[in-house]
Design a protein around this motif. Structure first.
Motif, PDB file in Angstrom:
ATOM      1  N   GLU A  75      39.633  37.391  51.570  1.00  0.00           N
ATOM      2  CA  GLU A  75      39.757  38.842  51.534  1.00  0.00           C
ATOM      3  C   GLU A  75      38.557  39.397  50.783  1.00  0.00           C
ATOM      4  OE1 GLU A  75      43.445  40.266  50.078  1.00  0.00           O
ATOM      5  OE2 GLU A  75      44.664  39.013  51.406  1.00  0.00           O
ATOM      6  N   LYS A  76      37.863  40.333  51.397  1.00  0.00           N
ATOM      7  CA  LYS A  76      36.610  40.855  50.846  1.00  0.00           C
ATOM      8  C   LYS A  76      36.704  42.352  50.644  1.00  0.00           C
ATOM      9  CE  LYS A  76      31.880  41.910  52.168  1.00  0.00           C
ATOM     10  NZ  LYS A  76      32.173  43.358  52.211  1.00  0.00           N
ATOM     11  N   ARG A  77      36.173  42.802  49.506  1.00  0.00           N
ATOM     12  CA  ARG A  77      36.035  44.233  49.238  1.00  0.00           C
ATOM     13  C   ARG A  77      34.679  44.465  48.578  1.00  0.00           C
ATOM     14  NH1 ARG A  77      40.126  47.493  45.400  1.00  0.00           N
ATOM     15  NH2 ARG A  77      38.781  46.611  43.806  1.00  0.00           N
ATOM     16  N   GLY A  78      33.815  45.168  49.307  1.00  0.00           N
ATOM     17  CA  GLY A  78      32.461  45.422  48.830  1.00  0.00           C
ATOM     18  C   GLY A  78      32.399  46.541  47.811  1.00  0.00           C
ATOM     19  N   PRO A  79      31.184  46.844  47.302  1.00  0.00           N
ATOM     20  CA  PRO A  79      31.037  47.888  46.271  1.00  0.00           C
ATOM     21  C   PRO A  79      31.476  49.273  46.751  1.00  0.00           C
ATOM     22  CG  PRO A  79      29.056  46.521  46.412  1.00  0.00           C
ATOM     23  CD  PRO A  79      29.903  46.172  47.589  1.00  0.00           C
ATOM     24  N   LYS A  82      37.039  50.731  49.819  1.00  0.00           N
ATOM     25  CA  LYS A  82      38.239  51.085  49.061  1.00  0.00           C
ATOM     26  C   LYS A  82      39.358  50.075  49.245  1.00  0.00           C
ATOM     27  CE  LYS A  82      37.273  56.056  49.209  1.00  0.00           C
ATOM     28  NZ  LYS A  82      37.788  57.395  49.582  1.00  0.00           N
ATOM     29  N   ALA A  83      39.348  49.351  50.320  1.00  0.00           N
ATOM     30  CA  ALA A  83      40.408  48.383  50.594  1.00  0.00           C
ATOM     31  C   ALA A  83      39.796  47.053  50.999  1.00  0.00           C
ATOM     32  CB  ALA A  83      41.335  48.893  51.708  1.00  0.00           C
ATOM     33  N   SER A  84      40.554  45.989  50.785  1.00  0.00           N
ATOM     34  CA  SER A  84      40.091  44.649  51.136  1.00  0.00           C
ATOM     35  C   SER A  84      40.368  44.370  52.607  1.00  0.00           C
ATOM     36  CB  SER A  84      40.782  43.600  50.265  1.00  0.00           C
ATOM     37  OG  SER A  84      40.499  43.820  48.895  1.00  0.00           O
ATOM     38  N   THR A 143      31.065  42.344  44.570  1.00  0.00           N
ATOM     39  CA  THR A 143      31.932  42.127  45.716  1.00  0.00           C
ATOM     40  C   THR A 143      33.125  41.296  45.261  1.00  0.00           C
ATOM     41  OG1 THR A 143      30.057  42.184  47.259  1.00  0.00           O
ATOM     42  CG2 THR A 143      32.080  41.143  48.022  1.00  0.00           C
ATOM     43  N   LYS A 144      34.317  41.766  45.561  1.00  0.00           N
ATOM     44  CA  LYS A 144      35.537  41.071  45.162  1.00  0.00           C
ATOM     45  C   LYS A 144      36.042  40.238  46.328  1.00  0.00           C
ATOM     46  CE  LYS A 144      36.942  44.395  41.634  1.00  0.00           C
ATOM     47  NZ  LYS A 144      38.032  45.246  41.109  1.00  0.00           N
ATOM     48  N   LEU A 145      36.271  38.954  46.063  1.00  0.00           N
ATOM     49  CA  LEU A 145      36.753  38.009  47.050  1.00  0.00           C
ATOM     50  C   LEU A 145      38.087  37.442  46.592  1.00  0.00           C
ATOM     51  CD1 LEU A 145      33.410  36.065  47.658  1.00  0.00           C
ATOM     52  CD2 LEU A 145      34.312  37.969  49.007  1.00  0.00           C
ATOM     53  N   THR A 146      38.980  37.226  47.528  1.00  0.00           N
ATOM     54  CA  THR A 146      40.300  36.669  47.233  1.00  0.00           C
ATOM     55  C   THR A 146      40.523  35.455  48.099  1.00  0.00           C
ATOM     56  OG1 THR A 146      41.139  38.873  46.681  1.00  0.00           O
ATOM     57  CG2 THR A 146      42.760  37.146  47.073  1.00  0.00           C
TER      58      THR A 146
END
Length: 411
Positions: A75-79, A82-84, A143-146
């Protein structure tokens, strides 16, 4: 009774890691083709040693990508997102490629790891209790990764660090088989970088003798990179000067908005007798490159404006250091307040100053009364006697009385 051949081809589901049941990092056909001796024992080792699939449809982009070292759903959410989004992620070379699903041949997004700053765990809770988060800090944002679980996150960290640092990380919780696979990835990536064709880099126009100064809207980029720059920064201008594809000429790339981006490219060649010419139907001669830009601005009544990108500067001092316990690298911000100074020592006071009368303990000293005092007005002893303190006057009176009594008794 279950047929014998069906029992032989039935996988031992109870011994498989959860990754195989959801298609994380390996496909079901690969599991069925694996020897039965590989099941059980060490499930994590089996997952790490599974080959990475290289899917490439006819005419697809996957065949043109660098070798894929690891892949799976993240699951990726860039800078700016707003949502992954749950995307099939492939670590190919030194970049992450994101696909809508595992069967797509065209990626929807690419993340170049050359701007890597740090990688750290995100301990915030997710609605999926087994999920494990990562924060990939890049120069242009985070960048947030799950990952599906902690084991998958640890493997992603191992592959990312191996490709970025070209070294196997020793501070991660991995099995020997997984470390061996990371070492193979490091060797492959080193060989790929050594053999990479440098022809992809755009030629520098500085090798061509230019006339006059280079305009500030010049960018040493290719045609595609110029289009990306103009589309990504529309507020910085819509026209830039760049090297030509042949390396012997220049080109001007422009962008305008007409129900979408409209790009145009104009060749600028250097004349033998000096100066430049814009190669259009009616060639436009110019003495310098500045006149080339001015001519295009004038011909379009100011619609085209030079592209001037102001590079951002950092507002705080940052540095990366490794944690002593787990070796994880973390980005720190240096304190902005000035360092505290040492307290200043109090000024040295004159030992004869009248502001501290107690510092002169008046122990009676007969030498002060009997010894001659020099006549210099700057002598402190003379000032002390000329302006005695009350205590000194009392002692003098007592001494005088004793002397008088002694003289009277002698007479």
């Amino acid at each position: 009774m279950t047929p014998r051949h069906s029992r032989l081809h039935q996988p031992a589901v109870g011994l498989l890691p959860r990754h195989y049941l959801i298609g994380e990092g390996v496909s079901v056909p690969e599991l069925l083709s694996a020897p039965l001796s590989s099941f059980g024992g060490q499930p994590a080792t089996l997952m790490a040693a599974a080959p990475v699939r290289q899917r490439s449809g006819p005419g697809g982009q996957r065949a043109q990508l660098p070798p894929c070292y690891y892949e799976g759903y993240l699951e990726k959410r860039g800078p700016k997102e707003k949502a992954s989004r749950r995307l099939w992620t492939c670590l190919c070379g030194n970049s992450l490629y994101f696909f809508n699903n595992a069967k797509d041949t065209h990626y929807v997004e690419k993340l170049d790891l050359s701007g890597f700053v740090s990688l750290k765990d995100d301990c915030s809770r997710d609605r999926n209790l087994e999920a494990a988060r990562l924060i990939l800090q890049m120069k242009d944002g985070e960048t947030k990764l799950t990952a599906p679980n902690l084991e998958s996150r640890e493997l992603w960290k191992g592959f990312l660090y191996s490709v970025i640092d070209l070294n196997v990380p020793s501070y991660l919780t991995l099995l020997p088989g997984q470390l061996q696979m990371l070492q193979e990835v490091v060797d492959k990536e080193r060989a790929r970088r050594r053999s990479r064709n440098p022809a992809r880099a755009p030629p520098s126009p500085l090798s061509v003798p230019l006339v006059g100064e280079i305009p500030p809207c010049f960018r040493p980029v290719s045609r595609t990179e110029a289009e990306v720059l103009l589309e990504r920064h529309p507020d910085c201008g819509n026209m830039l000067l760049r090297p030509g594809r042949d390396g012997c000429s220049l080109a001007v790339t422009t962008r305008q908005d007409l129900n979408g981006s409209v790009f145009r490219h104009y060749r600028v060649t250097q004349r033998d007798q000096g100066g430049y010419v814009i190669d259009v139907e009616n060639p436009i001669p110019c003495a310098t490159l500045h006149e080339v830009i001015d001519a295009l601005v004038e011909k379009t009544a100011g619609t085209l404006q030079p592209f001037l990108l102001e590079e951002p500067y950092e507002e705080n001092i940052t540095y990366v250091s490794a944690n002593d316990e787990n070796g994880e690298r973390i980005l720190h911000t240096a304190p902005s307040s000035p360092l505290p100074r040492a307290p200043a020592l109090p000024p040295k006071q004159d030992r004869w100053s009248s502001s501290s009368p107690l510092s002169r303990s008046p122990a009676p000293d007969r030498r002060i009364l009997t010894s001659p005092v020099p006549a210099s007005p700057s002598n402190p002893m003379r000032r002390l006697i000329l302006s005695p303190s009350p205590l000194t006057q009392t002692l003098n009176e007592e001494l005088k009385m004793k002397l008088e009594k002694r003289r009277a008794s002698q007479e």
